[in-house]
Scaffold this motif. Structure first.
Motif, PDB file in Angstrom:
ATOM      1  N   ALA A   1      51.035  14.075   0.820  1.00 50.07           N
ATOM      2  CA  ALA A   1      51.983  13.265   1.600  1.00 50.07           C
ATOM      3  C   ALA A   1      51.255  12.177   2.391  1.00 50.07           C
ATOM      4  CB  ALA A   1      52.781  14.158   2.547  1.00 50.07           C
ATOM      5  N   LEU A   2      50.122  12.534   2.997  1.00 51.42           N
ATOM      6  CA  LEU A   2      49.339  11.545   3.741  1.00 51.42           C
ATOM      7  C   LEU A   2      48.845  10.433   2.819  1.00 51.42           C
ATOM      8  CD1 LEU A   2      47.277  13.890   6.093  1.00 51.42           C
ATOM      9  CD2 LEU A   2      49.071  12.277   6.779  1.00 51.42           C
ATOM     10  N   GLU A   3      48.375  10.817   1.647  1.00 46.74           N
ATOM     11  CA  GLU A   3      47.900   9.819   0.680  1.00 46.74           C
ATOM     12  C   GLU A   3      49.036   8.885   0.267  1.00 46.74           C
ATOM     13  OE1 GLU A   3      44.212  12.166  -1.473  1.00 46.74           O
ATOM     14  OE2 GLU A   3      46.205  12.266  -2.375  1.00 46.74           O
ATOM     15  N   ALA A   4      50.207   9.440   0.028  1.00 49.03           N
ATOM     16  CA  ALA A   4      51.352   8.622  -0.387  1.00 49.03           C
ATOM     17  C   ALA A   4      51.712   7.601   0.697  1.00 49.03           C
ATOM     18  CB  ALA A   4      52.552   9.514  -0.700  1.00 49.03           C
ATOM     19  N   VAL A   5      51.637   8.006   1.948  1.00 46.92           N
ATOM     20  CA  VAL A   5      51.988   7.117   3.060  1.00 46.92           C
ATOM     21  C   VAL A   5      50.917   6.049   3.277  1.00 46.92           C
ATOM     22  CG1 VAL A   5      52.276   7.042   5.577  1.00 46.92           C
ATOM     23  CG2 VAL A   5      53.407   8.832   4.244  1.00 46.92           C
ATOM     24  N   LEU A   6      49.643   6.419   3.126  1.00 43.38           N
ATOM     25  CA  LEU A   6      48.550   5.515   3.511  1.00 43.38           C
ATOM     26  C   LEU A   6      47.934   4.731   2.358  1.00 43.38           C
ATOM     27  CD1 LEU A   6      46.826   7.962   6.005  1.00 43.38           C
ATOM     28  CD2 LEU A   6      48.347   6.047   6.539  1.00 43.38           C
ATOM     29  N   ARG A   7      48.258   5.067   1.136  1.00 45.08           N
ATOM     30  CA  ARG A   7      47.664   4.402  -0.034  1.00 45.08           C
ATOM     31  C   ARG A   7      47.846   2.887   0.017  1.00 45.08           C
ATOM     32  NH1 ARG A   7      49.826   7.440  -3.745  1.00 45.08           N
ATOM     33  NH2 ARG A   7      48.096   8.876  -3.718  1.00 45.08           N
ATOM     34  N   SER A   8      48.995   2.431   0.505  1.00 41.24           N
ATOM     35  CA  SER A   8      49.293   0.990   0.525  1.00 41.24           C
ATOM     36  C   SER A   8      48.382   0.202   1.460  1.00 41.24           C
ATOM     37  CB  SER A   8      50.749   0.759   0.923  1.00 41.24           C
ATOM     38  OG  SER A   8      50.961   1.181   2.259  1.00 41.24           O
ATOM     39  N   LEU A   9      47.634   0.880   2.344  1.00 44.15           N
ATOM     40  CA  LEU A   9      46.710   0.180   3.237  1.00 44.15           C
ATOM     41  C   LEU A   9      45.469  -0.313   2.493  1.00 44.15           C
ATOM     42  CD1 LEU A   9      46.942   2.459   6.395  1.00 44.15           C
ATOM     43  CD2 LEU A   9      47.997   0.222   6.039  1.00 44.15           C
ATOM     44  N   GLY A  10      45.225   0.232   1.302  1.00 50.81           N
ATOM     45  CA  GLY A  10      44.129  -0.251   0.473  1.00 50.81           C
ATOM     46  C   GLY A  10      42.745   0.188   0.905  1.00 50.81           C
ATOM     47  N   GLU A  11      42.646   1.185   1.743  1.00 46.57           N
ATOM     48  CA  GLU A  11      41.351   1.697   2.192  1.00 46.57           C
ATOM     49  C   GLU A  11      41.070   3.032   1.504  1.00 46.57           C
ATOM     50  OE1 GLU A  11      39.317  -0.059   4.035  1.00 46.57           O
ATOM     51  OE2 GLU A  11      40.777  -1.626   4.431  1.00 46.57           O
ATOM     52  N   PRO A  12      39.789   3.387   1.372  1.00 49.04           N
ATOM     53  CA  PRO A  12      39.471   4.674   0.744  1.00 49.04           C
ATOM     54  C   PRO A  12      40.045   5.841   1.557  1.00 49.04           C
ATOM     55  CG  PRO A  12      37.498   3.320   0.966  1.00 49.04           C
ATOM     56  CD  PRO A  12      38.594   2.639   1.736  1.00 49.04           C
ATOM     57  N   LEU A  13      40.710   6.736   0.856  1.00 48.67           N
ATOM     58  CA  LEU A  13      41.262   7.943   1.474  1.00 48.67           C
ATOM     59  C   LEU A  13      40.397   9.113   1.033  1.00 48.67           C
ATOM     60  CD1 LEU A  13      45.039   7.270   0.710  1.00 48.67           C
ATOM     61  CD2 LEU A  13      43.793   6.743   2.822  1.00 48.67           C
ATOM     62  N   VAL A  14      39.805   9.795   1.999  1.00 56.12           N
ATOM     63  CA  VAL A  14      38.913  10.909   1.693  1.00 56.12           C
ATOM     64  C   VAL A  14      39.561  12.183   2.202  1.00 56.12           C
ATOM     65  CG1 VAL A  14      36.615  11.883   2.063  1.00 56.12           C
ATOM     66  CG2 VAL A  14      36.893   9.405   1.839  1.00 56.12           C
ATOM     67  N   ARG A  15      39.690  13.161   1.301  1.00 56.26           N
ATOM     68  CA  ARG A  15      40.288  14.446   1.654  1.00 56.26           C
ATOM     69  C   ARG A  15      39.222  15.441   2.095  1.00 56.26           C
ATOM     70  NH1 ARG A  15      44.398  16.765  -2.722  1.00 56.26           N
ATOM     71  NH2 ARG A  15      46.000  15.146  -2.662  1.00 56.26           N
ATOM     72  N   ALA A  16      39.592  16.259   3.069  1.00 58.00           N
ATOM     73  CA  ALA A  16      38.783  17.419   3.444  1.00 58.00           C
ATOM     74  C   ALA A  16      39.775  18.552   3.701  1.00 58.00           C
ATOM     75  CB  ALA A  16      37.947  17.128   4.672  1.00 58.00           C
ATOM     76  N   ARG A  17      39.517  19.709   3.093  1.00 55.75           N
ATOM     77  CA  ARG A  17      40.461  20.832   3.200  1.00 55.75           C
ATOM     78  C   ARG A  17      40.107  21.795   4.321  1.00 55.75           C
ATOM     79  NH1 ARG A  17      43.650  22.379  -1.786  1.00 55.75           N
ATOM     80  NH2 ARG A  17      44.395  23.728  -0.156  1.00 55.75           N
ATOM     81  N   SER A  18      39.067  21.462   5.103  1.00 57.60           N
ATOM     82  CA  SER A  18      38.672  22.316   6.223  1.00 57.60           C
ATOM     83  C   SER A  18      37.871  21.484   7.220  1.00 57.60           C
ATOM     84  CB  SER A  18      37.807  23.480   5.722  1.00 57.60           C
ATOM     85  OG  SER A  18      36.556  22.989   5.247  1.00 57.60           O
ATOM     86  N   GLY A  19      37.676  22.054   8.392  1.00 52.60           N
ATOM     87  CA  GLY A  19      36.846  21.388   9.390  1.00 52.60           C
ATOM     88  C   GLY A  19      35.421  21.220   8.910  1.00 52.60           C
ATOM     89  N   GLU A  20      34.920  22.223   8.199  1.00 56.14           N
ATOM     90  CA  GLU A  20      33.548  22.161   7.673  1.00 56.14           C
ATOM     91  C   GLU A  20      33.399  21.010   6.682  1.00 56.14           C
ATOM     92  OE1 GLU A  20      35.464  24.910   7.817  1.00 56.14           O
ATOM     93  OE2 GLU A  20      34.348  26.296   9.112  1.00 56.14           O
ATOM     94  N   GLU A  21      34.360  20.848   5.775  1.00 52.82           N
ATOM     95  CA  GLU A  21      34.318  19.740   4.809  1.00 52.82           C
ATOM     96  C   GLU A  21      34.408  18.399   5.530  1.00 52.82           C
ATOM     97  OE1 GLU A  21      37.046  19.871   1.542  1.00 52.82           O
ATOM     98  OE2 GLU A  21      36.413  21.882   0.945  1.00 52.82           O
TER      99      GLU A  21
END
Length: 195
Positions: free
Chosen positions: A27-47
């Motif tokens: 959902a976050l990617e869908a909302v922010l993709r149009s900004l044209g900046e790299p979106l980096v996912r992390a599934r935990s605080g450690e990541e």
């Protein structure tokens, strides 16, 4: 696992998305993709911490309720990293969250706090502001470095003139005047930002 959804270019700063739920990241990617900046996912605080050590980010969107290192602990750790302590953090949490979460989020250094479900337009607008601030800060750092480089060059030119005079070399008065005039012009240009 850290996942990058856009190609990295040197002139773009990433947006770090930290959430343990796949559907929230999507959902976050869908909302922010149009900004044209790299979106980096992390599934935990450690990541998230590993990602922050690898690259520069303009903003971190951080879920509060995660197994292991929660959002508050992750934010505290981010603020202790020299290379990341200046990065704004937007906390994201569910509507049934404890009312003290907002206070706790701001006290750990959050720049903003949104509850889910969030308005996509509001989130995008907030992230865009942080992206613009990041870009302006980068420009200021480049300008400061250019000024330092110019001042170093000026200092080198002055040192060379002093060495020439100290060595007793016969320097024509006209040549010395020309060197001094060039230095004065450089200083005036630096003072007025024309260099």
């Amino acid at each position: 696992m850290i996942h990058v959804t856009s190609t990295d270019r040197d002139d773009r700063a990433g947006i770090l998305l930290v959430d343990d739920m796949e559907e929230n990241l999507a959902a976050l990617e869908a909302v922010l993709r149009s900004l044209g900046e790299p979106l980096v996912r992390a599934r935990s605080g450690e990541e998230a911490m590993k990602a922050l050590l690898r690259q520069e980010f303009a903003v971190v969107l951080l879920d509060i309720l995660m197994p292991g290192m929660d959002g508050f602990e992750t934010a505290s750790n981010i603020k202790r990293l020299d290379q990341a302590k200046h990065i704004p953090i937007i906390f994201l949490t569910g509507t049934d969250a404890d009312s003290g979460y907002a206070f706790r989020g701001y006290s750990t250094g959050a720049a903003d706090y949104l509850t889910k479900p969030f308005d996509p337009w509001v989130l995008r607008a907030k992230v865009k502001v942080f992206l613009e601030l990041h870009q302006k800060n980068r420009q200021l750092r480049r300008l400061r470095q250019q000024d330092r480089d110019r001042l170093d060059e000026l200092a080198d030119r002055i040192a060379l003139m002093e060495q020439t005079l100290a060595a007793g070399d016969q320097v024509e008065a006209g040549e010395l005047r020309a060197r001094m005039a060039a230095l004065e012009e450089t200083v005036r240009a630096l003072r007025h930002g024309r260099f």
